[in-house]
Design an enzyme around this catalytic site. Structure first.
Site, PDB file in Angstrom:
ATOM      1  N   SER A  45       1.088   2.007  -6.960  1.00 53.39           N
ATOM      2  CA  SER A  45       1.848   3.138  -7.483  1.00 53.39           C
ATOM      3  C   SER A  45       2.816   2.642  -8.539  1.00 53.39           C
ATOM      4  CB  SER A  45       2.632   3.806  -6.360  1.00 53.39           C
ATOM      5  OG  SER A  45       3.531   4.770  -6.878  1.00 53.39           O
ATOM      6  N   TYR A  58       8.729   2.759  -0.090  1.00 53.02           N
ATOM      7  CA  TYR A  58       7.425   3.055  -0.677  1.00 53.02           C
ATOM      8  C   TYR A  58       7.146   2.106  -1.846  1.00 53.02           C
ATOM      9  CZ  TYR A  58       3.769   5.828  -3.007  1.00 53.02           C
ATOM     10  OH  TYR A  58       2.606   6.247  -3.603  1.00 53.02           O
ATOM     11  N   LYS A  62       4.111  -0.635  -2.141  1.00 49.85           N
ATOM     12  CA  LYS A  62       3.137  -0.545  -3.235  1.00 49.85           C
ATOM     13  C   LYS A  62       3.188  -1.781  -4.131  1.00 49.85           C
ATOM     14  CE  LYS A  62       1.121   3.360  -2.285  1.00 49.85           C
ATOM     15  NZ  LYS A  62      -0.313   3.382  -1.971  1.00 49.85           N
TER      16      LYS A  62
END
Length: 184
Positions: A45, A58, A62
């Site tokens: 991401s 997150y 990622k």
């Protein structure tokens, strides 16, 4: 970050980073043990590759996928296993509630079906010469996203923090370049 509990941190890292490991390991083992070359595609991401406010857990997970992908791409060369990453920018249920997307019709180029050709490319023989790379695919187009380094400076002797400061123009990219990369 300060509002992220350790439990939330662990859960997000488990889902994204460990989940990628758990999906990759049996495929990797099968390809290697059976002498079957192929391609593994991992989903990263831009939140992990560029950073994004409020997404430390997150983003860290990622970014970890990026490191995992890079190492496996090196190991995989020996077995004909290519490993690539995808950093999609698509209008999905997860992104539809983000600021800038709420109550708006999605750009047709941001729909998941317009991310799929990039994945198909990576999985196909068309990308046979590529491994260890991340393809950013979004309404802004298709591009490679990668970690880069400056030439830096070679002190040739033990150096000090002051030496680093005096060579900052060689050590760091110009601020304008950082802004350009982050907005890509």
């Amino acid at each position: 970050f300060a509002n992220t509990s350790e439990q939330d941190w662990d859960l997000v890292v488990k889902v994204h980073l460990k989940g990628t490991y758990c999906c990759t390991m049996p495929v990797w083992k099968w390809m290697k043990d059976n002498g079957k070359p192929g391609t593994i595609i991992m989903t990263s991401s831009t939140s992990g590759l560029y950073g994004n406010f409020g997404q430390s857990n997150y983003g860290a997970a990622k970014a970890g996928i990026y490191g995992f992908m890079r190492v496996l791409s090196i190991e995989g060369r020996k077995y004909g296993i290519r490993v690539m990453g995808l950093a999609p920018g698509a209008f999905t249920r997860m992104t539809s509630d983000l600021p800038g997307f709420r109550d708006k019709e999605p750009d047709a180029m941001a729909l998941p079906e317009n991310i799929a050709p990039g994945v198909l490319y990576m999985a196909s023989d068309l990308a046979a010469d590529h491994t260890g790379k991340v393809l950013g695919v979004s309404s802004r187009g298709v591009r490679e996203i990668k970690m880069v380094q400056t030439d830096g400076f070679q002190p040739g002797r033990p150096y000090t923090a002051q030496d680093v400061a005096e060579h900052a123009a060689e050590v760091f990219f110009p601020a304008a370049a950082e802004k350009t990369a982050a907005s890509a």
